[in-house]
Write an enzyme that holds these catalytic residues in place. Structure first.
Site, short mmCIF file in Angstrom:
data_model
loop_
_atom_site.label_atom_id
_atom_site.label_comp_id
_atom_site.label_asym_id
_atom_site.label_seq_id
_atom_site.Cartn_x
_atom_site.Cartn_y
_atom_site.Cartn_z
CG HIS A 245 -1.84 0.58 1.04
ND1 HIS A 245 -2.17 2.17 1.51
CD2 HIS A 245 -2.94 0.97 0.98
CE1 HIS A 245 -2.98 2.90 1.35
NE2 HIS A 245 -4.06 1.65 0.69
CD GLU A 304 -9.17 -3.90 -3.68
OE1 GLU A 304 -9.67 -3.91 -2.87
OE2 GLU A 304 -8.87 -3.26 -4.58
#
Ligand code: ACO
Length: 362
Positions: A245, A304
């Site tokens: 991320h 996700e």
């Protein structure tokens, strides 16, 4: 300069804060942990508060969303063969583009109703099934699942979709939210902001990752193959979908909220335990290998990874996952667009010219 603008602060917001070092997401003063059990309607109220005159209470918002779903369903005749041949997210975007481009609360509800209705309708049309009309007696998440499957969902399924939509509703100045704010700063309407944001969301580095997470799980197939498969993928310089991320240097707190929801579904028999065990084995192997290969770059699970398992178990096809993400994030995009528009300042940064020096025309 950093071409990813990671060091640039481009907005002040009262909406959400992502603390990448502590792994915390704060939405309007509440941590995600405190919000994860709430209904989507409540989060819409939380995000919209102060950005629309005469915002109704949560029951009024639920009624406003139900009416918007009904209005959206009246438009599904526009789902023609060309749209059903497109990826679901592209088809939903094309349908959203038909909405009026205004700035009021009704337009905001229409956008939330549209993403909620068009996504299951396109999925069903693609499968050769007739779209299911919305049911005003159901909450927003339960209605989405009823429109997907044709029957009211179990409470555990409806709660899981609520958890998902709440978890992804807002997340600082991510790429799609920044896009929405840039568009809002030009005084284009909310529909334009949401359309631009959907377009930014669909890329695999942003909201397009959960489908490929399932492809990875399918390719690995059994826990014993996880390590070998991951090593080979990284040798090919591929990225592992669902990991890493830009902001979080520790675990993405949204991953924990979604893993907890998936665990609850597994306990209720709503997820195949073998699928859950495979995902946990892949998670553990990937984390160990990424730590060894990239000791200087903390790479952990992002939102996700467990999204993929949750949406699969709810019956959404993997190619439609990004459209479901948009269903939740539309609430955040709208609030950010309203917040940006209130500054009355056009976003117009500068670039550094690195092309050839001025020269005479040939
Ligand atoms: N798998 C393997 N290696 C990775 C991964 C990954 N998922 N993510 C980052 N890395 C590596 C990069 O290859 C790079 O290594 P290098 O320096 O040897 O080249 C290093 O870690 C740093 O990567 P950056 O590209 O600088 O990290 P950035 O902050 O730009 O990346 C991103 C963030 C795009 C999310 C990235 O981690 C990624 O591609 N993940 C996979 C896709 C994904 O899961 N996307 C969903 C994100 S969540 C969301 O947007 C809703």
């Amino acid at each position: 300069m950093e071409s990813g603008l990671e060091d640039v602060v481009a907005a002040e917001t009262v909406l959400s804060h992502v603390d990448g070092k502590r792994g915390e997401l704060i939405i309007r003063g509440f941590s995600l942990d405190a919000l994860a059990g709430r209904r989507f309607e409540e989060i819409v109220g939380l995000l919209f508060g102060g950005f629309f005159a005469a915002l109704p209470d949560d029951d009024g918002i639920a009624a406003g969303l139900a009416a918007a779903r009904r209005r959206a369903f009246a438009e599904i005749g526009a789902i023609d063969e060309k749209l059903t041949s497109m990826p679901t997210t592209d088809a939903v975007r094309a349908l959203v583009a038909r909405l009026a481009d205004a700035d009021d609360l009704e337009s905001a509800f229409n956008l939330l109703g549209a993403t909620a209705v068009f996504t299951p309708a396109v999925i069903r049309r693609k499968a050769g099934l007739a779209p299911e009309p919305p049911r005003p007696d159901l909450g927003h998440s339960a209605d989405v699942l009823a429109m997907l499957t044709g029957r009211p969902p179990s409470p555990v399924a409806a709660a899981a979709l609520d958890t998902y939509l709440v978890t992804v509703a807002d997340h600082g100045l991510n790429a799609s939210t920044f896009t929405a704010r840039v568009i809002a700063s030009t005084r284009a309407g909310l529909t334009s902001s949401v359309l631009g944001a959907i377009s930014a969301l669909k890329g695999p580095l942003h909201g397009g990752a959960p489908g490929p997470v399932l492809d990875m799980l399918d390719a690995i197939a059994v826990p014993a193959r996880a390590e070998g498969w991951i090593e080979a993928a990284l040798d090919r310089r591929e990225r592992l979908m669902g990991f890493g991320h830009r902001i979080y240097r520790v675990r993405d707190p949204r991953a924990d909220a979604l893993k907890a929801a998936v665990r609850r579904m597994a306990a209720e028999g709503a997820i195949d335990p073998a699928r859950f065990a495979l995902a946990e084995a892949v998670e553990a192997a990937a984390l160990a290998i990424l730590r060894r290969r990239k000791p200087d770059r903390p790479l952990d699970v992002n939102v996700e990874f467990y999204t993929a398992l949750l949406l699969e178990a709810l019956g959404f096809p993997r190619e439609a996952f990004t459209a479901v993400f948009a269903m939740g994030r539309t609430a955040g995009w709208i609030a950010h667009a309203r917040e940006q528009a209130a500054t009355q300042r056009l976003i117009r940064p500068q670039s550094v010219y690195v092309g050839p020096a001025p020269r005479a025309a040939a």
